[in-house]
Design a protein around this motif. Structure first.
Motif, PDB file in Angstrom:
ATOM      1  N   ASN A 192       0.849  -1.193   0.000  1.00 47.56           N
ATOM      2  CA  ASN A 192       0.000   0.000   0.000  1.00 47.56           C
ATOM      3  C   ASN A 192       0.885   1.244   0.000  1.00 47.56           C
ATOM      4  OD1 ASN A 192      -1.332  -2.280   1.769  1.00 47.56           O
ATOM      5  ND2 ASN A 192      -3.011  -1.113   0.868  1.00 47.56           N
ATOM      6  N   TYR A 193       0.768   2.069  -1.036  1.00 42.29           N
ATOM      7  CA  TYR A 193       1.625   3.240  -1.182  1.00 42.29           C
ATOM      8  C   TYR A 193       0.796   4.521  -1.066  1.00 42.29           C
ATOM      9  CZ  TYR A 193       4.584  -0.286  -3.485  1.00 42.29           C
ATOM     10  OH  TYR A 193       5.311  -1.407  -3.780  1.00 42.29           O
ATOM     11  N   ARG A 194       1.359   5.473  -0.337  1.00 43.92           N
ATOM     12  CA  ARG A 194       0.734   6.799  -0.286  1.00 43.92           C
ATOM     13  C   ARG A 194       1.817   7.843  -0.060  1.00 43.92           C
ATOM     14  NH1 ARG A 194      -1.803   7.932   5.754  1.00 43.92           N
ATOM     15  NH2 ARG A 194      -0.248   6.741   6.911  1.00 43.92           N
ATOM     16  N   THR A 195       1.515   9.049  -0.486  1.00 43.98           N
ATOM     17  CA  THR A 195       2.394  10.182  -0.258  1.00 43.98           C
ATOM     18  C   THR A 195       1.557  11.348   0.236  1.00 43.98           C
ATOM     19  OG1 THR A 195       4.213  11.474  -1.238  1.00 43.98           O
ATOM     20  CG2 THR A 195       2.231  11.218  -2.585  1.00 43.98           C
ATOM     21  N   HIS A 196       2.177  12.251   0.955  1.00 47.27           N
ATOM     22  CA  HIS A 196       1.458  13.402   1.497  1.00 47.27           C
ATOM     23  C   HIS A 196       0.992  14.303   0.350  1.00 47.27           C
ATOM     24  CE1 HIS A 196       0.653  17.090   3.758  1.00 47.27           C
ATOM     25  NE2 HIS A 196       0.602  16.328   4.851  1.00 47.27           N
ATOM     26  N   PRO A 197      -0.207  14.878   0.446  1.00 51.22           N
ATOM     27  CA  PRO A 197      -0.703  15.758  -0.625  1.00 51.22           C
ATOM     28  C   PRO A 197       0.248  16.895  -0.987  1.00 51.22           C
ATOM     29  CG  PRO A 197      -2.500  15.180   0.840  1.00 51.22           C
ATOM     30  CD  PRO A 197      -1.260  14.620   1.470  1.00 51.22           C
ATOM     31  N   ASP A 198       1.038  17.378  -0.034  1.00 54.96           N
ATOM     32  CA  ASP A 198       1.997  18.444  -0.373  1.00 54.96           C
ATOM     33  C   ASP A 198       3.021  17.984  -1.400  1.00 54.96           C
ATOM     34  OD1 ASP A 198       0.702  20.055   1.412  1.00 54.96           O
ATOM     35  OD2 ASP A 198       2.316  20.113   2.901  1.00 54.96           O
ATOM     36  N   ASN A 199       3.244  16.662  -1.454  1.00 54.54           N
ATOM     37  CA  ASN A 199       4.280  16.137  -2.346  1.00 54.54           C
ATOM     38  C   ASN A 199       3.842  16.071  -3.804  1.00 54.54           C
ATOM     39  OD1 ASN A 199       5.973  15.898  -0.160  1.00 54.54           O
ATOM     40  ND2 ASN A 199       5.420  13.767   0.228  1.00 54.54           N
ATOM     41  N   ILE A 200       2.629  16.513  -4.080  1.00 49.05           N
ATOM     42  CA  ILE A 200       2.215  16.667  -5.471  1.00 49.05           C
ATOM     43  C   ILE A 200       3.109  17.700  -6.153  1.00 49.05           C
ATOM     44  CG2 ILE A 200       0.542  18.568  -5.436  1.00 49.05           C
ATOM     45  CD1 ILE A 200      -0.244  15.128  -6.845  1.00 49.05           C
ATOM     46  N   ALA A 201       3.817  18.497  -5.335  1.00 54.06           N
ATOM     47  CA  ALA A 201       4.778  19.463  -5.882  1.00 54.06           C
ATOM     48  C   ALA A 201       5.892  18.773  -6.660  1.00 54.06           C
ATOM     49  CB  ALA A 201       5.364  20.317  -4.755  1.00 54.06           C
ATOM     50  N   CYS A 202       6.148  17.489  -6.367  1.00 55.94           N
ATOM     51  CA  CYS A 202       7.115  16.738  -7.186  1.00 55.94           C
ATOM     52  C   CYS A 202       6.693  16.755  -8.652  1.00 55.94           C
ATOM     53  CB  CYS A 202       7.209  15.291  -6.712  1.00 55.94           C
ATOM     54  SG  CYS A 202       7.955  15.069  -5.090  1.00 55.94           S
ATOM     55  N   LEU A 203       5.392  16.632  -8.887  1.00 57.84           N
ATOM     56  CA  LEU A 203       4.890  16.572 -10.261  1.00 57.84           C
ATOM     57  C   LEU A 203       4.883  17.947 -10.914  1.00 57.84           C
ATOM     58  CD1 LEU A 203       1.925  14.043  -9.898  1.00 57.84           C
ATOM     59  CD2 LEU A 203       4.383  13.629 -10.025  1.00 57.84           C
ATOM     60  N   THR A 204       4.446  18.952 -10.181  1.00 56.25           N
ATOM     61  CA  THR A 204       4.409  20.291 -10.775  1.00 56.25           C
ATOM     62  C   THR A 204       5.819  20.802 -11.052  1.00 56.25           C
ATOM     63  OG1 THR A 204       4.251  21.278  -8.560  1.00 56.25           O
ATOM     64  CG2 THR A 204       2.190  20.872  -9.732  1.00 56.25           C
ATOM     65  N   THR A 205       6.791  20.399 -10.227  1.00 61.36           N
ATOM     66  CA  THR A 205       8.184  20.807 -10.465  1.00 61.36           C
ATOM     67  C   THR A 205       8.681  20.314 -11.820  1.00 61.36           C
ATOM     68  OG1 THR A 205       8.707  20.863  -8.101  1.00 61.36           O
ATOM     69  CG2 THR A 205      10.557  20.558  -9.614  1.00 61.36           C
ATOM     70  N   ALA A 206       8.247  19.134 -12.227  1.00 63.87           N
ATOM     71  CA  ALA A 206       8.686  18.557 -13.507  1.00 63.87           C
ATOM     72  C   ALA A 206       7.709  18.854 -14.640  1.00 63.87           C
ATOM     73  CB  ALA A 206       8.866  17.052 -13.358  1.00 63.87           C
ATOM     74  N   ASN A 207       6.768  19.746 -14.408  1.00 62.00           N
ATOM     75  CA  ASN A 207       5.779  20.092 -15.441  1.00 62.00           C
ATOM     76  C   ASN A 207       4.990  18.868 -15.915  1.00 62.00           C
ATOM     77  OD1 ASN A 207       6.682  22.698 -15.277  1.00 62.00           O
ATOM     78  ND2 ASN A 207       7.548  22.799 -17.321  1.00 62.00           N
ATOM     79  N   ILE A 208       4.636  17.981 -14.969  1.00 60.78           N
ATOM     80  CA  ILE A 208       3.773  16.865 -15.324  1.00 60.78           C
ATOM     81  C   ILE A 208       2.367  17.414 -15.521  1.00 60.78           C
ATOM     82  CG2 ILE A 208       2.862  14.631 -14.622  1.00 60.78           C
ATOM     83  CD1 ILE A 208       5.907  14.688 -15.199  1.00 60.78           C
ATOM     84  N   HIS A 209       1.816  17.201 -16.711  1.00 58.17           N
ATOM     85  CA  HIS A 209       0.524  17.796 -17.048  1.00 58.17           C
ATOM     86  C   HIS A 209      -0.646  16.835 -16.863  1.00 58.17           C
ATOM     87  CE1 HIS A 209       3.428  20.025 -19.805  1.00 58.17           C
ATOM     88  NE2 HIS A 209       3.049  20.911 -18.923  1.00 58.17           N
ATOM     89  N   HIS A 210      -0.362  15.538 -16.957  1.00 58.44           N
ATOM     90  CA  HIS A 210      -1.451  14.558 -16.928  1.00 58.44           C
ATOM     91  C   HIS A 210      -0.936  13.261 -16.316  1.00 58.44           C
ATOM     92  CE1 HIS A 210      -5.051  12.390 -18.309  1.00 58.44           C
ATOM     93  NE2 HIS A 210      -4.214  11.410 -18.623  1.00 58.44           N
ATOM     94  N   VAL A 211      -1.793  12.595 -15.520  1.00 56.71           N
ATOM     95  CA  VAL A 211      -1.423  11.306 -14.941  1.00 56.71           C
ATOM     96  C   VAL A 211      -2.523  10.288 -15.195  1.00 56.71           C
ATOM     97  CG1 VAL A 211      -0.049  12.409 -13.127  1.00 56.71           C
ATOM     98  CG2 VAL A 211      -2.413  11.759 -12.646  1.00 56.71           C
ATOM     99  N   SER A 212      -2.098   9.050 -15.355  1.00 60.36           N
ATOM    100  CA  SER A 212      -3.040   7.933 -15.379  1.00 60.36           C
ATOM    101  C   SER A 212      -3.226   7.442 -13.952  1.00 60.36           C
ATOM    102  CB  SER A 212      -2.505   6.807 -16.259  1.00 60.36           C
ATOM    103  OG  SER A 212      -3.324   5.658 -16.111  1.00 60.36           O
TER     104      SER A 212
END
Length: 572
Positions: free
Chosen positions: A277-297
């Protein structure tokens, strides 16, 4: 000269308004205002005469939206107060005008062509306004010619452009909105497989969920590996760290997609009887915005690790960060898709815009439709807002056909992201191969496959109308904290970059999109960080050989690119 003073900076590197970090280029104007290329802060600072605090006029943290910079090294201000910047990290020259900033030279990536640069460092103008650029990596000085201020007819302008190999626009030229001059010839779509920023990676990041056992493991890793990996020291591991030297590749993409292999939640109730079971803190969504991730499956076997509440918080976190998603959601309609984004085709890269199928088409963007599904876990069939598929192919075709048809009808390019097949199997099952080819023939242009934990082959499918679709059966694990399987090398994968060629009609804004080529940048994930590989690395060679062995590309050929990448020409 028997006295001096500090004109800018404090003598201590930093990022506040009175500090600098790695300043390289400067320009002083007639008013004695000082412009500084603040290289390591990715910005240009203006220090007005007599002022110790700077104003960010370009790059990160500017008061007004300008342009994103990466290691600016040289600057010039012209007589009309327009700024020209050498941006080393993106291998380009950018400039301002009355309409804002835009890319002027090197807009199509690093290279040695006449319109490309490789590690530019400085620039200068002659009396006529022509620009000279020190093109370090190509061991040359580039001269870009001044374009005339105006042309009586569009035909004259087009003829002028055809005569020049390298052109830069210094003045404000009024283009017709129907001219193709303001569009890119290509769009870059970056894809990666599984990105898992939970568990130990979550504990390393600035904010983490409460988990004493995982925190203790991270403490042990820091004690044993910080000497070899200084970024693991407490307080140094951040949202950029995880991407290593792949970050510039993500920044270059017009559209970036990953499979997000973790819940983003503080909810702590586990899905019953699930092993991992994997989870990350909601603040860590910044990992994605830092890399300009635009869309996730979100159609994968970890989205519901913390139940429906965990999924709902994941969706909320993505929405707050402006990241599109499909495959699992708060509603079944959203989970099934398609969802749509308009990808700007202007010279300056702009963020994709989520839209509905009924939003009017734009002449300055292409519309991408996105779908996603997973073939496991079967336990989640009880959740309507999770798109689960099974391999009763006739029934599955009936289920997927209207979704693909809807996407095809309402967009220019269709991507299906799918979590399929068992772990650790080089060749996908026959039914998976059949499904992939069927989806391409139904109208999907690109299949973004993942789940196997390691790379699998790619396949080019030629349709009856003589166009091509591409299947990437397994993109591999891009980023995670998993143990390494020595046979399947789940620590090795790649960033897959699709190059799209675009032609459009000025009459109805319809686009013709072609798969031009696939560039593959081999990477290795080690010590909670992913990094690109040099082509001399034995792991780079291993990835290249596996792709050659596993792929079905008909008469197409692999070549080695100029940037340690592997290139597959699809339709040049």
């Amino acid at each position: 000269m028997n006295s001096n003073r500090v004109a800018a900076g404090t003598g201590i590197y930093g990022s506040t308004s009175n500090q600098l970090s790695g300043p390289l280029g400067i320009f002083v104007d007639a008013n004695l205002d000082l412009y500084v290329a603040d290289c390591f802060n990715d910005r240009v600072q203006l220090f007005q005469s007599g002022e110790s605090n700077g104003i960010t006029v370009a790059g990160s943290e500017s008061l007004h939206q300008t342009i994103e910079l990466k290691y600016p090294t040289g600057i010039i201000l012209d007589a009309e107060k327009y700024l020209f910047i050498v941006d080393l990290g993106t291998n380009r020259i950018v400039g301002s005008s009355m309409n804002g900033f835009r890319c002027l030279v090197g807009c199509y990536g690093r290279g040695s062509q006449s319109n490309q640069l490789d590690n530019p460092s400085g620039l200068s103008f002659d009396r006529s306004g022509n620009i000279f650029v020190t093109d370090q990596g190509n061991s040359r000085i580039q001269n870009f010619l001044l374009m005339k201020d105006s042309f009586e007819k569009e035909k004259d302008l087009l003829n002028y452009l055809l005569q020049l190999k390298s052109i830069i626009i210094f003045k404000n030229i009024l283009f017709s909105s129907k001219m193709a001059m303001n569009k890119q010839e290509k769009i870059l779509i970056n894809l990666a497989g599984d990105v898992m920023i939970g568990r130990l990676i979550d504990q390393l990041l600035p904010t983490s969920v409460h988990n004493p056992e995982e925190a203790a493991l991270v403490h042990q890793f820091r004690l044993s590996r910080s000497l070899h990996c200084p970024y693991l020291q407490k307080g140094k591991y951040n949202y950029e760290t995880i991407w290593g030297n792949t970050l510039p590749l993500w920044k270059e993409g017009n559209f970036n997609i990953i499979n997000l292999e973790t819940s983003v939640t503080t909810h702590d109730k586990l899905w019953p009887e699930k092993v991992f079971n994997y989870r990350t803190h909601p603040d860590n969504i910044a990992c994605l915005t830092t890399a300009n991730i635009h869309h996730v499956s979100l159609a994968n076997n970890h989205t519901l690790d913390f139940g429906i509440k965990g999924l709902e918080e994941t969706c909320d976190s993505l929405e707050k960060s402006g990241i599109s998603y499909v495959g699992a959601s708060k509603t079944r309609q959203h989970a099934l898709g398609p969802v749509y984004l308009d990808i700007p085709t202007t010279i300056e890269k702009l963020k994709p815009v989520p839209i509905s199928s009924t939003t009017p088409r734009s002449s300055t963007s292409i519309r991408i439709g996105l779908l996603s599904a997973s073939d496991h876990p079967s336990d989640w069939s009880s959740v309507p807002s999770f798109h689960l598929i099974t391999y009763d192919l006739p029934q599955l075709y009936t289920q997927l056909a209207p979704l693909i048809a809807t996407a095809r009808l309402n967009c220019d390019f269709v991507i299906f992201s799918i979590h399929w097949g068992p772990n650790y199997q080089w060749i996908p099952d026959r039914k998976i191969q059949e499904l992939g080819r069927w989806m391409i023939n139904e109208g999907v242009d690109l299949i973004h496959g993942h789940s196997s934990h390691h790379i699998q082959g790619v396949e080019i499918v030629k349709r009856q109308n003589q166009t091509y679709g591409l299947i990437i059966f397994g993109c591999g694990d891009f980023l995670d904290d998993y143990a390494i399987d020595k046979q399947y090398r789940n620590d090795l994968s790649a960033l897959f970059r699709l190059n799209l060629s675009i032609s459009s009609s000025n009459l109805d804004n319809k686009k013709s999109i072609h798969l031009h080529s696939l560039s593959i940048f081999p990477v290795r994930c080690s010590n909670f960080q992913v990094n690109r590989l040099e082509k001399e690395d034995t792991d780079w060679i291993w990835i290249q050989q596996k792709l050659l062995q596993l792929s079905k590309i008909d008469n197409k050929t692999w070549t080695i690119g100029e940037d340690n990448n592997i290139v597959l020409d699809i339709n040049s």
